[in-house]
Write an enzyme that holds these catalytic residues in place. Structure first.
Site, short mmCIF file in Angstrom:
data_model
loop_
_atom_site.label_atom_id
_atom_site.label_comp_id
_atom_site.label_asym_id
_atom_site.label_seq_id
_atom_site.Cartn_x
_atom_site.Cartn_y
_atom_site.Cartn_z
N ASP A 50 -7.08 -10.25 7.02
CA ASP A 50 -7.40 -9.10 7.87
C ASP A 50 -8.09 -9.58 9.12
O ASP A 50 -9.06 -10.35 9.05
CB ASP A 50 -8.35 -8.13 7.15
N HIS B 74 -15.53 -4.23 4.45
CA HIS B 74 -14.85 -4.84 5.59
C HIS B 74 -15.79 -4.94 6.80
O HIS B 74 -15.91 -6.00 7.43
CB HIS B 74 -13.62 -4.00 6.00
N HIS C 53 -8.10 -4.55 12.44
CA HIS C 53 -7.56 -3.73 11.35
C HIS C 53 -8.42 -2.49 11.11
O HIS C 53 -7.91 -1.42 10.79
CB HIS C 53 -7.46 -4.59 10.09
N HIS D 5 -2.52 -12.23 2.54
CA HIS D 5 -2.69 -12.01 3.98
C HIS D 5 -4.16 -12.04 4.37
O HIS D 5 -5.05 -11.96 3.53
CB HIS D 5 -2.11 -10.65 4.37
N TRP E 248 0.84 -1.19 0.00
CA TRP E 248 0.00 0.00 0.00
C TRP E 248 0.88 1.24 0.00
O TRP E 248 1.89 1.28 0.71
CB TRP E 248 -0.89 0.01 1.24
#
Length: 208
Positions: free
Chosen positions: A54, A159, A58, A52, A18
């Protein structure tokens, strides 16, 4: 023999991160010549580099950390589906594909081709899809993308909504050469006590 297929990104200095996040690096702290017996290396990286998971922490200060996550979610039967050329992953896209009783759903979009360069835009999961996925039995969603939300999102609605419906998030998988179908998945996070995410070595094996 039914071999395991590695669907993890390679971790080296070319791994995209990122913008502004910690780049990946590996170096030898001790060489065998100096230590007399062993090479000992050190890695520096963000927990959201490459392939990965989350953890809810997070994006939620009160959310679970990695060590608190249910490991059963990350091992077991999974279905790979292909949604190439789409700019979103919503009810219209998912309705056309049978996912009844699927616990782990892995989605190939093909939108991130050069993983040494962080993408400018990606397809994103529409928040309203979370309820539909949960109704079908999905507990883990995996994408070949660095996020389930638009890259410029600060609210991270997908999310939050996925987590509200008990759906775990796996990002950055590599499905370029994986046909649609049913597989066994293993993508275990590290036992990081305080972390908001974890790199994983994600692998698939075709169901017999």
């Amino acid at each position: 023999m039914n071999s395991w297929i590695d669907i993890s990104q390679r971790l080296d200095e070319k791994a995209a991160v990122w913008p502004g996040d910690t780049p990946f690096s590996y170096r030898l702290n001790w060489g065998k010549r100096d230590s007399g017996s062993v090479n000992v290396g050190q890695i520096t990286m963000s927990v959201h580099t490459g392939t990965h998971i989350d953890a809810p922490f997070h994006f939620d200060d009160e959310g679970k950390r990695v060590i608190e996550l249910d490991l059963d979610v990350y091992i077991g039967r999974a279905r790979v589906i292909h949604l190439p050329g789409t700019d979103r992953i919503g009810l219209n896209e998912l309705n056309s594909i049978g996912i009844e009783g699927v616990n782990r759903l892995l989605i190939y979009t093909g939108a991130w081709r050069d993983r040494s360069v962080f993408p400018e835009n990606i397809p994103h999961v529409q928040p309203e899809a979370a309820a539909y996925l949960s109704e079908k039995g999905v507990r883990l969603i995996g994408l070949d993308l660095p996020s389930v939300d638009p890259l410029d999102s600060k609210e991270l609605p997908a999310h939050h909504r996925l987590t509200r419906y008990g759906i775990h998030i796996l990002e950055g998988i590599v499905l370029d050469d994986v046909p649609p179908g049913d597989y066994e998945l293993a993508a275990l996070p590290l036992p990081l006590a305080e972390a908001d995410g974890s790199p994983v070595r994600a692998v698939l094996r075709k169901c017999r």
